[in-house]
Design a protein around this motif. Structure first.
Motif, PDB file in Angstrom:
ATOM      1  N   ASP A   1       0.813  -1.232   0.000  1.00 13.95           N
ATOM      2  CA  ASP A   1       0.000   0.000   0.000  1.00 13.95           C
ATOM      3  C   ASP A   1       0.838   1.269   0.000  1.00 13.95           C
ATOM      4  OD1 ASP A   1      -2.224  -1.590   0.056  1.00 13.95           O
ATOM      5  OD2 ASP A   1      -2.602  -1.370   2.206  1.00 13.95           O
ATOM      6  N   THR A   2       2.066   1.183   0.522  1.00 11.87           N
ATOM      7  CA  THR A   2       2.869   2.399   0.678  1.00 11.87           C
ATOM      8  C   THR A   2       4.289   2.261   0.132  1.00 11.87           C
ATOM      9  OG1 THR A   2       1.628   2.958   2.679  1.00 11.87           O
ATOM     10  CG2 THR A   2       3.700   4.127   2.309  1.00 11.87           C
ATOM     11  N   THR A   3       5.053   1.295   0.673  1.00 11.01           N
ATOM     12  CA  THR A   3       6.480   1.202   0.358  1.00 11.01           C
ATOM     13  C   THR A   3       6.735   0.990  -1.130  1.00 11.01           C
ATOM     14  OG1 THR A   3       6.866   0.238   2.547  1.00 11.01           O
ATOM     15  CG2 THR A   3       8.637   0.056   0.917  1.00 11.01           C
ATOM     16  N   LEU A   4       6.137  -0.065  -1.699  1.00  8.94           N
ATOM     17  CA  LEU A   4       6.353  -0.365  -3.113  1.00  8.94           C
ATOM     18  C   LEU A   4       5.765   0.714  -4.028  1.00  8.94           C
ATOM     19  CD1 LEU A   4       7.478  -2.286  -5.219  1.00  8.94           C
ATOM     20  CD2 LEU A   4       5.347  -3.598  -5.094  1.00  8.94           C
ATOM     21  N   PRO A   5       4.505   1.180  -3.770  1.00 11.99           N
ATOM     22  CA  PRO A   5       3.959   2.243  -4.620  1.00 11.99           C
ATOM     23  C   PRO A   5       4.819   3.509  -4.632  1.00 11.99           C
ATOM     24  CG  PRO A   5       2.189   1.222  -3.409  1.00 11.99           C
ATOM     25  CD  PRO A   5       3.467   0.659  -2.854  1.00 11.99           C
ATOM     26  N   ARG A   6       5.396   3.848  -3.469  1.00 12.06           N
ATOM     27  CA  ARG A   6       6.256   5.037  -3.427  1.00 12.06           C
ATOM     28  C   ARG A   6       7.480   4.855  -4.319  1.00 12.06           C
ATOM     29  NH1 ARG A   6       6.365   6.858   3.015  1.00 12.06           N
ATOM     30  NH2 ARG A   6       4.266   7.794   3.039  1.00 12.06           N
ATOM     31  N   LEU A   7       8.075   3.673  -4.253  1.00 15.47           N
ATOM     32  CA  LEU A   7       9.227   3.402  -5.109  1.00 15.47           C
ATOM     33  C   LEU A   7       8.840   3.478  -6.578  1.00 15.47           C
ATOM     34  CD1 LEU A   7      12.142   2.460  -5.612  1.00 15.47           C
ATOM     35  CD2 LEU A   7      11.315   0.097  -5.399  1.00 15.47           C
ATOM     36  N   LEU A   8       7.709   2.861  -6.929  1.00 20.03           N
ATOM     37  CA  LEU A   8       7.273   2.841  -8.329  1.00 20.03           C
ATOM     38  C   LEU A   8       6.881   4.236  -8.814  1.00 20.03           C
ATOM     39  CD1 LEU A   8       5.168  -0.455  -8.343  1.00 20.03           C
ATOM     40  CD2 LEU A   8       7.510  -0.117  -9.144  1.00 20.03           C
ATOM     41  N   ASP A   9       6.205   4.999  -7.947  1.00 22.01           N
ATOM     42  CA  ASP A   9       5.836   6.369  -8.340  1.00 22.01           C
ATOM     43  C   ASP A   9       7.075   7.242  -8.507  1.00 22.01           C
ATOM     44  OD1 ASP A   9       3.142   5.832  -8.397  1.00 22.01           O
ATOM     45  OD2 ASP A   9       2.773   6.481  -6.338  1.00 22.01           O
ATOM     46  N   SER A  10       8.063   7.008  -7.652  1.00 22.83           N
ATOM     47  CA  SER A  10       9.318   7.746  -7.783  1.00 22.83           C
ATOM     48  C   SER A  10      10.002   7.402  -9.103  1.00 22.83           C
ATOM     49  CB  SER A  10      10.243   7.403  -6.613  1.00 22.83           C
ATOM     50  OG  SER A  10      11.496   8.037  -6.763  1.00 22.83           O
ATOM     51  N   LEU A  11       9.992   6.111  -9.453  1.00 21.80           N
ATOM     52  CA  LEU A  11      10.564   5.687 -10.731  1.00 21.80           C
ATOM     53  C   LEU A  11       9.821   6.333 -11.890  1.00 21.80           C
ATOM     54  CD1 LEU A  11      12.406   3.868 -12.455  1.00 21.80           C
ATOM     55  CD2 LEU A  11      10.661   2.085 -12.263  1.00 21.80           C
ATOM     56  N   GLN A  12       8.487   6.352 -11.805  1.00 21.23           N
ATOM     57  CA  GLN A  12       7.685   6.951 -12.877  1.00 21.23           C
ATOM     58  C   GLN A  12       8.020   8.435 -13.037  1.00 21.23           C
ATOM     59  OE1 GLN A  12       3.442   6.545 -12.431  1.00 21.23           O
ATOM     60  NE2 GLN A  12       2.984   7.685 -14.299  1.00 21.23           N
ATOM     61  N   LYS A  13       8.163   9.126 -11.915  1.00 24.41           N
ATOM     62  CA  LYS A  13       8.468  10.555 -11.969  1.00 24.41           C
ATOM     63  C   LYS A  13       9.814  10.785 -12.666  1.00 24.41           C
ATOM     64  CE  LYS A  13       8.884  14.707  -9.116  1.00 24.41           C
ATOM     65  NZ  LYS A  13       8.836  15.263  -7.741  1.00 24.41           N
ATOM     66  N   MET A  14      10.808   9.980 -12.311  1.00 27.50           N
ATOM     67  CA  MET A  14      12.124  10.122 -12.948  1.00 27.50           C
ATOM     68  C   MET A  14      12.053   9.764 -14.430  1.00 27.50           C
ATOM     69  SD  MET A  14      14.896   8.865 -10.075  1.00 27.50           S
ATOM     70  CE  MET A  14      14.019   7.386  -9.559  1.00 27.50           C
ATOM     71  N   GLN A  15      11.264   8.727 -14.748  1.00 27.37           N
ATOM     72  CA  GLN A  15      11.096   8.335 -16.142  1.00 27.37           C
ATOM     73  C   GLN A  15      10.477   9.482 -16.943  1.00 27.37           C
ATOM     74  OE1 GLN A  15      12.883   5.046 -16.616  1.00 27.37           O
ATOM     75  NE2 GLN A  15      11.056   4.657 -17.799  1.00 27.37           N
ATOM     76  N   GLU A  16       9.446  10.089 -16.378  1.00 22.99           N
ATOM     77  CA  GLU A  16       8.745  11.179 -17.067  1.00 22.99           C
ATOM     78  C   GLU A  16       9.638  12.414 -17.213  1.00 22.99           C
ATOM     79  OE1 GLU A  16       4.179  10.008 -15.728  1.00 22.99           O
ATOM     80  OE2 GLU A  16       5.281  11.551 -14.640  1.00 22.99           O
ATOM     81  N   GLU A  17      10.464  12.686 -16.193  1.00 19.35           N
ATOM     82  CA  GLU A  17      11.394  13.811 -16.281  1.00 19.35           C
ATOM     83  C   GLU A  17      12.394  13.585 -17.406  1.00 19.35           C
ATOM     84  OE1 GLU A  17      11.616  16.770 -14.762  1.00 19.35           O
ATOM     85  OE2 GLU A  17       9.686  16.363 -13.830  1.00 19.35           O
ATOM     86  N   MET A  18      12.830  12.340 -17.555  1.00 21.55           N
ATOM     87  CA  MET A  18      13.785  12.031 -18.623  1.00 21.55           C
ATOM     88  C   MET A  18      13.117  12.110 -19.996  1.00 21.55           C
ATOM     89  SD  MET A  18      16.277   9.073 -17.110  1.00 21.55           S
ATOM     90  CE  MET A  18      17.474   9.512 -15.842  1.00 21.55           C
TER      91      MET A  18
END
Length: 318
Positions: free
Chosen positions: A201-218
């Motif tokens: 509910d929290t730990t994994l989604p935060r990691l994945l959302d962080s990855l998505q944000k970095m992906q989108e920035e790139m």
């Protein structure tokens, strides 16, 4: 939609996505590097062509020719185009290509970090929800065997009437250990359940959302790189358009009707009265039978004159 909410169980797909994007960036980098090399070679070729042109030959005549002026300007503008293409190649190399190279390194680091963190939290998750519970369950099963064994020995002692207190004490101690371990297992199970919920509910989604944000920035940065590449390599930029406009204007100034006006003016011939072509009377000084400018018709010349007359008649246009 998002990585954290929709890709909790898609770790392999995310790894494949990042690998594919890295291969794509490498392909773009290779393409840009080849474009830089190609544009530099093109600029060099244009300059070499211009260097081979004998510019002095365009003004060998002592009058101004619009054709030669147009041709010289075309050569000059081609040299200008060569300089522009060379500058564009240098800008492409120091701008988009350099930024793309840095992006690839950053993206490789992002993937490495993501894999490392994912492995870490997944290992902790497995430890809490699998490894530690399996150890407790194994101990649980062993203590149940010990309790059952102590119970049987206690029954035997009661039946025989021997050492019942000792047997009961062993039975009570085994039960106490089992009950204590049972409580530990229940608490550990509740903790594992909470940890599992926290993980998904929290730990994994935060990691994945962080990855998505970095992906989108790139992706945003890559869009900027490609946009800059498009502008630099465009053949319809103002400076290149101006080069061709100058050439077109110079060509339009060529007027076949007036091209040789200056030449004619410079080399105009003076009026000359041509000498009249006359019969040379000195030919008749020793012959009194022939007359100047008169045809001699007699038996000696009739046949030849008749042939001439027939030839001239047949050669008249009809």
């Amino acid at each position: 939609m998002g990585f954290g909410s929709d890709l909790k169980y898609s770790h392999d797909a995310l790894l494949k996505l990042q690998d594919w994007e890295l291969r794509l960036l490498e392909a773009v980098k290779k393409f840009m590097a080849m474009r830089v090399k190609s544009d530099k070679e093109y600029a060099s070729t244009l300059q070499n062509l211009c260097n081979q042109v004998d510019k002095e030959s365009t003004f060998q005549l002592d009058y101004i020719s619009n054709v030669s002026k147009s041709w010289l300007l075309m050569v000059q503008q081609t040299e200008q185009l060569s300089r522009i293409m060379k500058t564009h190649a240098e800008d492409l190399n120091s701008g988009p290509l350099h930024r793309l190279t840095m992006m690839i390194k950053d993206k490789q680091q992002v993937k490495k970090s993501y894999v490392g963190v994912h492995q870490q939290i997944e290992a902790e998750m497995y430890k809490v929800t699998k490894t530690e519970l399996e150890k407790l369950k194994a101990s649980y099963r062993q203590l149940i065997k010990e309790v059952n064994s102590a119970k049987e020995k206690y029954k035997e002692a009661v039946a025989k009437g021997k050492e019942t207190d000792k047997a009961k004490d062993r039975y009570d101690k085994a039960n106490m250990k089992l009950h204590t371990l049972h409580n530990q297992y229940v608490l550990a199970l509740k903790g594992a359940q909470l940890y599992q919920h926290q993980y998904y509910d929290t730990t994994l989604p935060r990691l994945l959302d962080s990855l998505q944000k970095m992906q989108e920035e790139m992706i945003k940065a890559l869009k900027g790189i490609l946009d800059e590449y498009s502008q630099i390599t465009s053949l319809v930029t103002e400076e290149i358009v101006n080069v061709h406009k100058e050439i077109q204007t110079s060509v339009e100034q060529i007027d076949p009707n007036t091209e040789y006006s200056g030449f004619i003016e410079t080399h105009r011939s003076p009026e000359v009265v041509e000498q009249e072509i006359e019969f040379d009377t000195s030919l008749l000084e020793e012959n009194e039978n022939l007359q100047a400018n008169e045809i001699m018709w007699n038996n000696l010349t009739a046949e030849s004159l008749q042939a001439i007359f027939i030839w001239k008649t047949d050669s008249r246009p009809r």
